[in-house]
Design a protein around this motif. Structure first.
Motif, mmCIF file in Angstrom:
data_model
loop_
_atom_site.group_PDB
_atom_site.id
_atom_site.type_symbol
_atom_site.label_atom_id
_atom_site.label_comp_id
_atom_site.label_asym_id
_atom_site.label_seq_id
_atom_site.Cartn_x
_atom_site.Cartn_y
_atom_site.Cartn_z
ATOM 1 N N ARG A 142 1.257 23.180 -18.209
ATOM 2 C CA ARG A 142 0.770 21.883 -18.700
ATOM 3 C C ARG A 142 -0.157 22.063 -19.889
ATOM 4 N NH1 ARG A 142 -0.790 18.034 -13.689
ATOM 5 N NH2 ARG A 142 -2.279 17.432 -15.284
ATOM 6 N N GLN A 143 -1.010 23.086 -19.831
ATOM 7 C CA GLN A 143 -1.917 23.335 -20.939
ATOM 8 C C GLN A 143 -1.135 23.759 -22.187
ATOM 9 O OE1 GLN A 143 -5.382 22.800 -20.981
ATOM 10 N NE2 GLN A 143 -4.871 22.986 -23.165
ATOM 11 N N LEU A 144 -0.110 24.595 -21.992
ATOM 12 C CA LEU A 144 0.720 25.013 -23.127
ATOM 13 C C LEU A 144 1.418 23.822 -23.771
ATOM 14 C CD1 LEU A 144 2.356 28.264 -21.701
ATOM 15 C CD2 LEU A 144 0.850 28.136 -23.692
ATOM 16 N N ILE A 145 1.970 22.933 -22.939
ATOM 17 C CA ILE A 145 2.645 21.747 -23.464
ATOM 18 C C ILE A 145 1.657 20.872 -24.231
ATOM 19 C CG2 ILE A 145 3.819 19.609 -22.837
ATOM 20 C CD1 ILE A 145 5.085 21.110 -20.493
ATOM 21 N N SER A 146 0.466 20.695 -23.676
ATOM 22 C CA SER A 146 -0.558 19.891 -24.352
ATOM 23 C C SER A 146 -0.930 20.499 -25.702
ATOM 24 C CB SER A 146 -1.798 19.774 -23.467
ATOM 25 O OG SER A 146 -1.528 19.097 -22.266
ATOM 26 N N ASP A 147 -1.066 21.826 -25.728
ATOM 27 C CA ASP A 147 -1.425 22.506 -26.981
ATOM 28 C C ASP A 147 -0.321 22.346 -28.025
ATOM 29 O OD1 ASP A 147 -3.764 23.318 -25.801
ATOM 30 O OD2 ASP A 147 -3.086 25.366 -25.378
ATOM 31 N N ILE A 148 0.938 22.457 -27.584
ATOM 32 C CA ILE A 148 2.057 22.355 -28.529
ATOM 33 C C ILE A 148 2.224 20.913 -29.008
ATOM 34 C CG2 ILE A 148 4.582 22.533 -28.702
ATOM 35 C CD1 ILE A 148 4.374 25.076 -27.020
ATOM 36 N N ILE A 149 1.949 19.949 -28.140
ATOM 37 C CA ILE A 149 1.988 18.546 -28.571
ATOM 38 C C ILE A 149 0.948 18.314 -29.661
ATOM 39 C CG2 ILE A 149 1.477 16.177 -27.868
ATOM 40 C CD1 ILE A 149 2.757 16.838 -25.177
ATOM 41 N N ALA A 150 -0.245 18.879 -29.450
ATOM 42 C CA ALA A 150 -1.301 18.732 -30.453
ATOM 43 C C ALA A 150 -0.962 19.477 -31.737
ATOM 44 C CB ALA A 150 -2.624 19.246 -29.882
ATOM 45 N N GLU A 151 -0.319 20.623 -31.610
ATOM 46 C CA GLU A 151 -0.004 21.460 -32.770
ATOM 47 C C GLU A 151 1.218 20.961 -33.540
ATOM 48 O OE1 GLU A 151 1.399 26.106 -33.627
ATOM 49 O OE2 GLU A 151 0.423 25.566 -31.734
ATOM 50 N N ASP A 152 2.293 20.617 -32.801
ATOM 51 C CA ASP A 152 3.558 20.253 -33.451
ATOM 52 C C ASP A 152 3.837 18.753 -33.436
ATOM 53 O OD1 ASP A 152 3.844 22.963 -33.711
ATOM 54 O OD2 ASP A 152 5.404 23.181 -32.195
#
Length: 299
Positions: free
Chosen positions: A166-176
């Motif tokens: 979930r944290q990875l998905i959140s980070d990628i949403i913020a990044e990409d």
């Protein structure tokens, strides 16, 4: 942006989806919840281009997504029933997706492999269900899709790995700035992760909106009266559920907390209080209000 306009889909005599109108924007997380067979998986398969609409349209970035390779390259779908070729390893699947997705990132793949405790040279068929799902997440996130579709994708993953994903998905949403759409029976898992929620039942939308807006539109009130009334009716307020335990009455109301308490105080109660209402409870009572036996719903 994904736009579903009057989307319908049937299988023999079963209407899986009926006149669905929804919009999914990038940079947001959407949750699909509902009863078994409500149409969640069918919707994700239509968005991914696996199924063609019987009626209406599914438009992805201004293009019809079905039989459209340009549109499909923007989407990665992790289905509930994962399939990998019998001899496949994580490394061989990475080679496949490296070819399938122009946006594939070797740098992200190496980084993700360092996060998850799985070997990339062993057959995926020997992995547990949770480990295969971890492999699917590595492949999905390394492909750098613009739209990530997850169908019960957290099922079988232990809590530590689930939190990390979930944290990875959140980070990628913020990044990409990607769009993530998650279908799940576990509403508690989605409540603090999704921006918007859509409740489906029998192929139709029962409720949709921003999580905070939905939560603030309902309330649970508990109170006691000197005399138990035969009926309780509040003009302009829908009562989703009524429970009586001794002299205590508990109501679920389609109103915000202030309006709900004002309605109850008009009855001159001996006491009255508002109780926090989870989205899980809210959807169960919403389904009960339309005649569905909530004891058969799994969230």
């Amino acid at each position: 942006m994904i736009e579903l306009s009057n989307v319908s889909k049937s299988f023999q005599d079963k209407n899986a989806l009926k006149d669905i109108n929804l919009t999914f924007e990038k940079g947001r997380v959407y949750g699909l919840v509902g009863t078994n067979g409500s149409g969640k998986s069918t919707m994700l398969r239509i968005i991914s281009g696996v199924y063609k609409c019987d009626g209406g349209s599914c438009i992805l970035d201004n293009e019809d997504n079905f039989d459209n390779n340009n549109a499909k390259e923007k989407v990665f779908f992790i289905s509930d029933d994962l399939f990998f070729p019998p001899q496949a390893t994580l490394k061989s699947m990475a080679s496949f997706y490296r070819y399938a997705y122009k946006t594939w990132s070797d740098e992200r793949y190496k980084k993700l492999c360092s996060y998850f405790p799985i070997a990339d040279n062993k057959k995926l068929s020997t992995f547990s269900k949770g480990m295969r799902r971890q492999a699917a997440f590595i492949l999905a996130l390394s492909s750098s899709p613009q739209y990530l579709l997850l169908d019960e994708a957290f099922d079988g993953i232990d809590p530590v790995i689930r939190h990390g994903v979930r944290q990875l998905i959140s980070d990628i949403i913020a990044e990409d700035g990607i769009c993530c759409i998650i279908s799940s029976h576990n509403l508690r898992e989605l409540e603090d992760f999704c921006d918007e929620i859509c409740l489906l039942h029998n192929g139709s939308i029962q409720l949709t909106g921003h999580v905070d807006a939905i939560s603030s539109s309902y309330c649970k009130v508990q109170f006691a009266l000197k005399e138990m009334p035969g009926e309780i009716d509040f003009p302009g307020i829908k009562i989703l559920s009524k429970r009586v335990s001794g002299s205590i009455i508990t109501l679920i109301l389609n109103a915000n907390e202030q309006k709900g308490l004002e309605a109850v105080f008009a009855l001159n109660p001996l006491f009255a209080e508002a109780i926090p209402l989870t989205l899980e409870e809210l959807f169960i009572y919403e389904m009960e209000a339309i005649g569905y036996d909530y004891s058969n719903i799994i969230f």
